[in-house]
Scaffold this motif. Structure first.
Motif, short mmCIF file in Angstrom:
data_model
loop_
_atom_site.label_atom_id
_atom_site.label_comp_id
_atom_site.label_asym_id
_atom_site.label_seq_id
_atom_site.Cartn_x
_atom_site.Cartn_y
_atom_site.Cartn_z
N GLU A 145 0.85 -1.19 0.00
CA GLU A 145 0.00 0.00 0.00
C GLU A 145 0.89 1.24 0.00
OE1 GLU A 145 -2.61 -0.23 3.35
OE2 GLU A 145 -3.04 -2.36 3.03
N VAL A 146 0.85 2.01 -1.07
CA VAL A 146 1.70 3.19 -1.20
C VAL A 146 0.90 4.43 -0.83
CG1 VAL A 146 3.13 4.55 -2.78
CG2 VAL A 146 3.02 2.06 -3.02
N ALA A 147 1.51 5.30 -0.01
CA ALA A 147 0.84 6.54 0.40
C ALA A 147 0.64 7.45 -0.80
CB ALA A 147 1.69 7.23 1.47
N PRO A 148 -0.37 8.37 -0.72
CA PRO A 148 -0.64 9.27 -1.85
C PRO A 148 0.57 10.09 -2.29
CG PRO A 148 -2.46 9.32 -0.29
CD PRO A 148 -1.37 8.51 0.35
N ASP A 149 1.46 10.43 -1.35
CA ASP A 149 2.63 11.23 -1.74
C ASP A 149 3.79 10.37 -2.23
OD1 ASP A 149 3.57 10.08 0.55
OD2 ASP A 149 3.91 11.95 1.64
N SER A 150 3.60 9.05 -2.24
CA SER A 150 4.60 8.08 -2.73
C SER A 150 5.88 8.03 -1.89
CB SER A 150 4.99 8.38 -4.20
OG SER A 150 3.85 8.29 -5.02
N ARG A 151 5.90 8.69 -0.74
CA ARG A 151 7.11 8.71 0.08
C ARG A 151 7.20 7.54 1.04
NH1 ARG A 151 9.72 13.58 -0.34
NH2 ARG A 151 8.51 15.30 -1.22
N THR A 152 6.06 7.01 1.44
CA THR A 152 6.03 5.86 2.35
C THR A 152 5.04 4.83 1.82
OG1 THR A 152 4.28 6.74 3.78
CG2 THR A 152 6.57 7.30 4.36
N GLY A 153 5.13 3.64 2.36
CA GLY A 153 4.20 2.58 2.00
C GLY A 153 3.97 1.68 3.20
N ILE A 256 8.04 -3.39 -4.25
CA ILE A 256 9.00 -2.70 -3.39
C ILE A 256 10.06 -2.00 -4.22
CG2 ILE A 256 10.84 -3.06 -1.70
CD1 ILE A 256 9.11 -5.22 -0.41
N TYR A 257 10.55 -2.65 -5.27
CA TYR A 257 11.53 -2.01 -6.15
C TYR A 257 10.94 -0.74 -6.78
CZ TYR A 257 14.46 -6.24 -5.97
OH TYR A 257 15.27 -7.28 -5.55
N ASP A 258 9.70 -0.85 -7.27
CA ASP A 258 9.05 0.32 -7.89
C ASP A 258 8.85 1.43 -6.86
OD1 ASP A 258 8.95 -1.03 -10.28
OD2 ASP A 258 6.85 -1.64 -10.09
N PHE A 259 8.46 1.04 -5.64
CA PHE A 259 8.23 2.04 -4.59
C PHE A 259 9.51 2.79 -4.24
CE2 PHE A 259 8.90 2.58 0.02
CZ PHE A 259 8.12 3.71 0.22
N VAL A 260 10.59 2.06 -4.03
CA VAL A 260 11.86 2.71 -3.66
C VAL A 260 12.31 3.65 -4.78
CG1 VAL A 260 14.31 2.31 -3.20
CG2 VAL A 260 12.58 0.87 -2.10
N THR A 261 12.20 3.20 -6.03
CA THR A 261 12.59 4.04 -7.16
C THR A 261 11.76 5.31 -7.21
OG1 THR A 261 13.24 2.08 -8.44
CG2 THR A 261 12.83 4.11 -9.67
N SER A 262 10.43 5.18 -7.02
CA SER A 262 9.54 6.33 -7.09
C SER A 262 9.74 7.27 -5.89
CB SER A 262 8.09 5.86 -7.14
OG SER A 262 7.19 6.94 -7.12
N ALA A 263 9.85 6.71 -4.69
CA ALA A 263 10.02 7.52 -3.49
C ALA A 263 11.32 8.31 -3.54
CB ALA A 263 9.95 6.65 -2.25
N CYS A 264 12.37 7.68 -4.04
CA CYS A 264 13.66 8.37 -4.11
C CYS A 264 13.67 9.47 -5.15
CB CYS A 264 14.76 7.35 -4.40
SG CYS A 264 15.18 6.27 -2.99
N ALA A 265 12.74 9.41 -6.09
CA ALA A 265 12.67 10.43 -7.13
C ALA A 265 11.87 11.66 -6.69
CB ALA A 265 12.04 9.84 -8.40
N GLN A 266 11.19 11.56 -5.53
CA GLN A 266 10.39 12.68 -5.06
C GLN A 266 11.30 13.82 -4.60
OE1 GLN A 266 7.00 12.70 -5.31
NE2 GLN A 266 7.34 10.71 -6.32
N PRO A 267 10.95 15.08 -4.93
CA PRO A 267 11.76 16.22 -4.48
C PRO A 267 11.66 16.38 -2.98
CG PRO A 267 9.72 16.98 -5.48
CD PRO A 267 9.79 15.50 -5.73
N LEU A 268 12.77 16.82 -2.36
CA LEU A 268 12.78 17.06 -0.92
C LEU A 268 12.02 18.34 -0.61
CD1 LEU A 268 16.53 16.26 -0.16
CD2 LEU A 268 14.55 14.78 0.23
N ASN A 269 11.30 18.33 0.51
CA ASN A 269 10.57 19.53 0.93
C ASN A 269 11.53 20.56 1.53
OD1 ASN A 269 8.15 18.44 0.12
ND2 ASN A 269 7.73 17.48 2.10
#
Length: 269
Positions: A145-153, A256-269
């Motif tokens: 389950e991936v959070a809406p902001d894709s940063r956590t699951g 999990i691989y897709d999640f880590v790739t996507s989460a790491c691509a998110q810009p830092l706040n």
């Protein structure tokens, strides 16, 4: 002869038999088997077709499956029999080979070297897993389950206790002292993972929702992953303590691989 284990063999009940030809002439290895008092039966390697060419001085690794471990009283008797290892207690390999210019197949049986304690570690892990399996079935749900902001699951650890009174080395109960992170995922600081979970035969099913975040975001995190989707549980059961590795299935591993790739691509706040 040396015993070893590659990272991608962890959790797969498989090791490597590393052979080095010191005869000075090429050999053709037909089969190799290793005997250890820590395991029931032989640890075998056989070629899929023909033999394995082994040039002088060049080591080659042969993958081999581990048989069932020796646990409990049998293991204790072996460990306590003497403090001085003997040839019969140490792992011994039997190699069948042929050599150019010599008729027939020969055998050699040297004592195997296990510099990293691979056999002992695998015996302990497998005996711990057997004790845990007698108490409950523990798996990771196939859905992430991936959070809406894709940063956590959220991954779900499903624990189904066995029927009460079932026989086994676990003694009817076990404790998950803590859950460790992996090279790919870690617990979220806002949602720490649970600790000291007691599991008893006959108890209701338990579902643990573990909120995860990427443990690292370097470019090699996913590309070179070997053990990042094996979730380590620090458990005690049947008088043993150690890590029980719970593997993600194929579907969850890909998520999990897709999640880590996507989460790491998110810009830092």
């Amino acid at each position: 002869m040396e015993v070893n284990q590659s990272r991608d063999q962890y959790g797969k009940q498989s090791i490597q038999l590393l052979l080095t030809n010191v005869s000075g002439r090429p050999l053709t290895v037909a089969a190799a088997q290793l005997a250890s008092p820590l395991f029931r039966g032989q640890i075998l390697w056989e070629p899929t077709g023909g033999g394995l060419e082994l040039p002088p001085g060049q080591p080659k690794s042969l993958p081999a499956r581990l048989p069932a471990p020796v646990c409990g009283p049998e293991q204790s008797a072996t460990e306590e029999s003497t403090t001085e290892p003997t040839t019969t207690q140490q792992p011994v390999v039997t190699v069948r080979y042929s050599q150019a210019g010599q008729a027939g197949v020969r055998e050699v049986a040297p004592v195997a070297v296990d510099p990293f304690g691979v056999l002992e570690r695998n015996n302990m892990e497998l005996c711990l897993a057997a004790g845990a399996a007698a108490v409950a079935d523990i798996v990771l749900d196939r859905r992430l389950e991936v959070a809406p902001d894709s940063r956590t699951g959220v991954v779900r650890l499903l624990i189904t206790p066995k029927e009460a009174g079932g026989a086994g080395p676990g003694g009817g109960s076990m404790t998950i002292a803590s859950i460790a992170g992996t090279t790919l995922v870690a617990e979220s600081a806002e949602s720490p993972w649970p600790r000291n979970i007691r599991i008893v035969q006959g108890a209701p099913r338990i579902e643990l929702r573990l909120r995860i975040r990427p443990a690292r975001c370097d470019p090699h995190a996913v590309a070179e992953d070997k053990v990042g989707t094996l979730l380590p549980l620090n458990v005690s059961v049947g008088g043993r303590e150690g890590q029980l590795m719970i593997a993600a299935g194929t579907a969850l591993r890909g998520q999990i691989y897709d999640f880590v790739t996507s989460a790491c691509a998110q810009p830092l706040n």
